[in-house]
Enzyme design. Structure first.
Site, PDB file in Angstrom:
ATOM      1  N   HIS A  67      -2.336  -0.806  -1.219  1.00 56.11           N
ATOM      2  CA  HIS A  67      -2.072   0.334  -0.707  1.00 56.11           C
ATOM      3  C   HIS A  67      -1.751   0.515   0.770  1.00 56.11           C
ATOM      4  O   HIS A  67      -1.077   1.405   1.300  1.00 56.11           O
ATOM      5  CB  HIS A  67      -2.671   1.751  -1.163  1.00 56.11           C
ATOM      6  CG  HIS A  67      -3.852   2.009  -0.774  1.00 56.11           C
ATOM      7  ND1 HIS A  67      -5.160   1.345  -1.249  1.00 56.11           N
ATOM      8  CD2 HIS A  67      -4.242   2.902   0.348  1.00 56.11           C
ATOM      9  CE1 HIS A  67      -6.201   1.846  -0.310  1.00 56.11           C
ATOM     10  NE2 HIS A  67      -5.537   2.922   0.411  1.00 56.11           N
ATOM     11  N   ASP A 126      -7.932   6.734  -3.045  1.00 54.10           N
ATOM     12  CA  ASP A 126      -7.803   6.329  -1.497  1.00 54.10           C
ATOM     13  C   ASP A 126      -8.680   7.472  -0.827  1.00 54.10           C
ATOM     14  O   ASP A 126      -9.809   7.198  -0.128  1.00 54.10           O
ATOM     15  CB  ASP A 126      -6.384   6.227  -1.238  1.00 54.10           C
ATOM     16  CG  ASP A 126      -6.260   6.381   0.440  1.00 54.10           C
ATOM     17  OD1 ASP A 126      -6.959   5.492   0.919  1.00 54.10           O
ATOM     18  OD2 ASP A 126      -5.570   7.022   0.841  1.00 54.10           O
ATOM     19  N   ASP A 160     -25.716  27.934 -16.180  1.00 54.56           N
ATOM     20  CA  ASP A 160     -25.274  26.680 -16.604  1.00 54.56           C
ATOM     21  C   ASP A 160     -25.622  25.713 -15.357  1.00 54.56           C
ATOM     22  O   ASP A 160     -24.858  24.874 -15.017  1.00 54.56           O
ATOM     23  CB  ASP A 160     -23.872  26.389 -17.034  1.00 54.56           C
ATOM     24  CG  ASP A 160     -22.962  27.189 -15.995  1.00 54.56           C
ATOM     25  OD1 ASP A 160     -23.402  27.806 -14.974  1.00 54.56           O
ATOM     26  OD2 ASP A 160     -21.797  26.853 -16.195  1.00 54.56           O
ATOM     27  N   HIS A 167     -12.075  -1.159   1.654  1.00 57.80           N
ATOM     28  CA  HIS A 167     -11.470   0.394   1.453  1.00 57.80           C
ATOM     29  C   HIS A 167     -10.643  -0.104   0.171  1.00 57.80           C
ATOM     30  O   HIS A 167     -10.546   0.628  -0.832  1.00 57.80           O
ATOM     31  CB  HIS A 167     -10.784   0.681   2.555  1.00 57.80           C
ATOM     32  CG  HIS A 167      -9.935   1.740   2.158  1.00 57.80           C
ATOM     33  ND1 HIS A 167     -10.625   3.011   1.918  1.00 57.80           N
ATOM     34  CD2 HIS A 167      -8.617   1.975   2.535  1.00 57.80           C
ATOM     35  CE1 HIS A 167      -9.647   3.946   1.749  1.00 57.80           C
ATOM     36  NE2 HIS A 167      -8.371   3.220   2.200  1.00 57.80           N
ATOM     37  N   GLU A 169       1.187   0.067   5.767  1.00 61.73           N
ATOM     38  CA  GLU A 169       0.933   1.093   6.715  1.00 61.73           C
ATOM     39  C   GLU A 169      -0.310   0.594   7.949  1.00 61.73           C
ATOM     40  O   GLU A 169       0.200   0.661   9.208  1.00 61.73           O
ATOM     41  CB  GLU A 169       0.043   2.370   6.250  1.00 61.73           C
ATOM     42  CG  GLU A 169      -0.430   3.225   7.097  1.00 61.73           C
ATOM     43  CD  GLU A 169       0.536   4.546   7.355  1.00 61.73           C
ATOM     44  OE1 GLU A 169       0.425   5.183   6.128  1.00 61.73           O
ATOM     45  OE2 GLU A 169       0.955   4.897   8.509  1.00 61.73           O
ATOM     46  N   ASP A 170      -1.013  -0.208   7.603  1.00 58.53           N
ATOM     47  CA  ASP A 170      -2.145  -0.547   8.590  1.00 58.53           C
ATOM     48  C   ASP A 170      -2.161  -2.108   8.786  1.00 58.53           C
ATOM     49  O   ASP A 170      -2.739  -2.461   9.844  1.00 58.53           O
ATOM     50  CB  ASP A 170      -3.489  -0.130   7.889  1.00 58.53           C
ATOM     51  CG  ASP A 170      -3.527   1.231   7.730  1.00 58.53           C
ATOM     52  OD1 ASP A 170      -3.387   1.867   8.940  1.00 58.53           O
ATOM     53  OD2 ASP A 170      -4.096   1.597   6.787  1.00 58.53           O
TER      54      ASP A 170
END
Ligand code: MN
Length: 503
Positions: free
Chosen positions: A73, A154, A275, A49, A77-78
């Site tokens: 990133h 993300d 288009d 990820h 948090e994780d």
């Protein structure tokens, strides 16, 4: 698809220094260690990820800080990494980016409200909290535009792996993507990501419509591709005989979601949409773009009303290009887009392309003088953001953050339930009421903004929480037409007044 750090460095070595590459490598090793033993819902190692997110940022040509931020990133948090440790290893800038993303990550729009029946008076405090969070998110994003870019990259990978989530959760995330993140990408001029996010969300939000559009397009897909190839060959030949150089020319399929929206506008009649596939040309400079347009019109008649000069009159998000729709080979109708390479990069990567040029090509002054890819007004907006971002080395006040209106020609206002309404600048509570429901608009008597009573001519501000006060006896009035800004409100008020006259 599995990614490796090599995929990223291969792209980055074209425009970054050796020192930058080492920084990225270090961020990768740190993230890999932090996420060791963690897996995503789709059974991929978690680091996949981080790599996908960073790869998208590298493809946008972003700096080493942003790419490192992309790799790191989710570590706070994780993986429970202390932000101080990020700062110690990677410095203030990167740790600020990671921290920005972590804060934004905590915000979950309407999480508890996937089911209407769960909306309950008891949730009121939590509701207020969520609205506040959402407001914080926009502010955090505006502080350093790179936070938004990481967040979008993300979100793109989360959307690509959404199939691994339970259906209801997937639908909630997809809805949020359609309501918040795709418009955000659009506002930043990142057409490439906006289109991808919309198409991925489309599958989950409107599955039946998605399948219908897909098969509609699919039926004649091969035939259309063959035709476009023929057109490209013919145009190349004409331009060669006129001795005009084109850097690139190719065919482009329309994104499914934007096609769906267009079809809705045209009574679902696909024959009215010209288009489905367009030919896109990249020319050396703006004057060549006009020359090419002239040459094409000399050979193929244009459809009246379809010639758009977005080079001299760019779209509000800075998009520049010439568009025309012509009666082409075999009398068929075909859309043509002509622009320079810089305009093209701006159309795909928006604010990110700007970042790239500011850093790599020369001083900002140059870009302003040459007016490379955006109108003055828009450039002002972007460079304000860049300046602002620099200032943020010292903490700025929340108030200042609001002052620079990130969404300069649109505002976001919220219902007491936390639904976001995206309205034009200058919109009033009546516009807001009609955006909820015709009936709410029609019986709108007053409004409370952030808890305070205001009159109907109040101009909504970014981040306002709007509560519409209804009354049975209230009804649309002629003078409302002077206050409102949205087409939706206008047509509904007019409709009501007309009907009343007849009776
Ligand atoms: Mn993530």
């Amino acid at each position: 698809m599995k990614r490796s750090i090599g995929d990223i460095t291969r792209i980055c070595q074209k425009y970054l220094t050796q020192k930058d590459l080492e920084k990225i490598q270090k961020a990768f090793e740190f993230a890999q260690k932090a996420h060791q033993g963690q897996y995503r819902r789709n059974k991929d190692e978690f680091i996949q990820h981080s790599l996908h997110t960073a790869l998208t940022l590298a493809q946008m040509g972003l700096d080493a800080e942003t790419i490192s931020g992309g790799l790191l990133h989710d570590t706070v948090e994780d993986a429970q990494i202390n932000p101080k440790e990020i700062e110690k290893n990677f410095g203030h800038q990167i740790s600020n980016l990671v921290w920005g993303i972590t804060r934004v990550g905590k915000v979950r729009l309407k999480k508890e409200w996937a089911n209407q029946e769960l909306i309950d008076q008891k949730l009121d405090d939590r509701t207020k909290n969520q609205i506040e969070n959402l407001r914080k998110m926009f502010v955090a994003m505006a502080k350093d535009v790179r936070v938004v870019l990481i967040k979008l990259a993300d979100r793109l990978h989360n959307m690509e792996t959404l199939y691994a989530l339970p259906a209801q959760k997937a639908k909630r995330i997809a809805t949020e993507t359609l309501e918040i993140y795709a418009p955000l990408a659009h506002r930043l001029g990142i057409g490439e990501i906006k289109g991808k996010l919309e198409d991925l969300a489309f599958i989950y939000v409107l599955p039946a419509e998605y399948r219908r559009i897909k098969s509609l397009v699919g039926e004649k897909d091969q035939e259309r591709k063959t035709y476009i190839k023929k057109v490209i060959k013919a145009i190349k030949k004409i331009l060669k005989s006129e001795e005009i150089e084109v850097l690139d020319i190719d065919g482009r399929a329309k994104h499914l979601y934007s096609l769906y929206k267009k079809l809705k506008k045209h009574d679902n009649d696909i024959s009215k949409i010209y288009d489905l596939m367009a030919v896109r040309m990249i020319a050396s400079n703006a004057s060549d773009c006009y020359k090419i347009l002239g040459i094409i019109h000399e050979k193929y008649k244009p459809l009246p009303g379809y010639i758009k000069d977005y080079i001299s009159m760019p779209k509000p998000n800075g998009y520049q290009s010439l568009h025309t729709t012509i009666f082409c080979l075999d009398g068929r109708i075909c859309e043509i887009q002509i622009r320079t390479k810089k305009m093209h990069e701006h159309a795909e990567y928006g604010v990110a392309a700007h970042w790239h040029y500011t850093n790599k090509i020369g001083p900002k002054k140059d870009i302003e003088q040459k007016g490379i890819f955006a109108p003055k007004k828009d450039l002002g907006w972007i460079s304000d953001l860049a300046r602002w971002q620099e200032k943020l080395k010292s903490p700025t006040e929340f108030k200042n953050a609001i002052k620079l209106d990130f969404f300069s020609d649109r505002i976001f206002a919220f219902t007491p339930q936390g639904d976001v309404k995206n309205l034009p600048v200058g919109a009033c509570p009546i516009d807001f009421a009609y955006s909820i429901h015709t009936e709410v608009g029609g019986h709108c008597q007053g409004a409370r903004i952030n808890g305070k009573m205001v009159s109907l001519d109040y101009e909504l501000k970014n981040g306002d929480m709007v509560e519409i006060i209804k009354a049975k006896r209230a009804h649309p009035r002629q003078d409302w037409l002077k206050l409102i800004k949205t087409a939706e409100a206008r047509s509904k008020i007019r409709g009501y007044l007309r009907k009343k006259e007849v009776i």
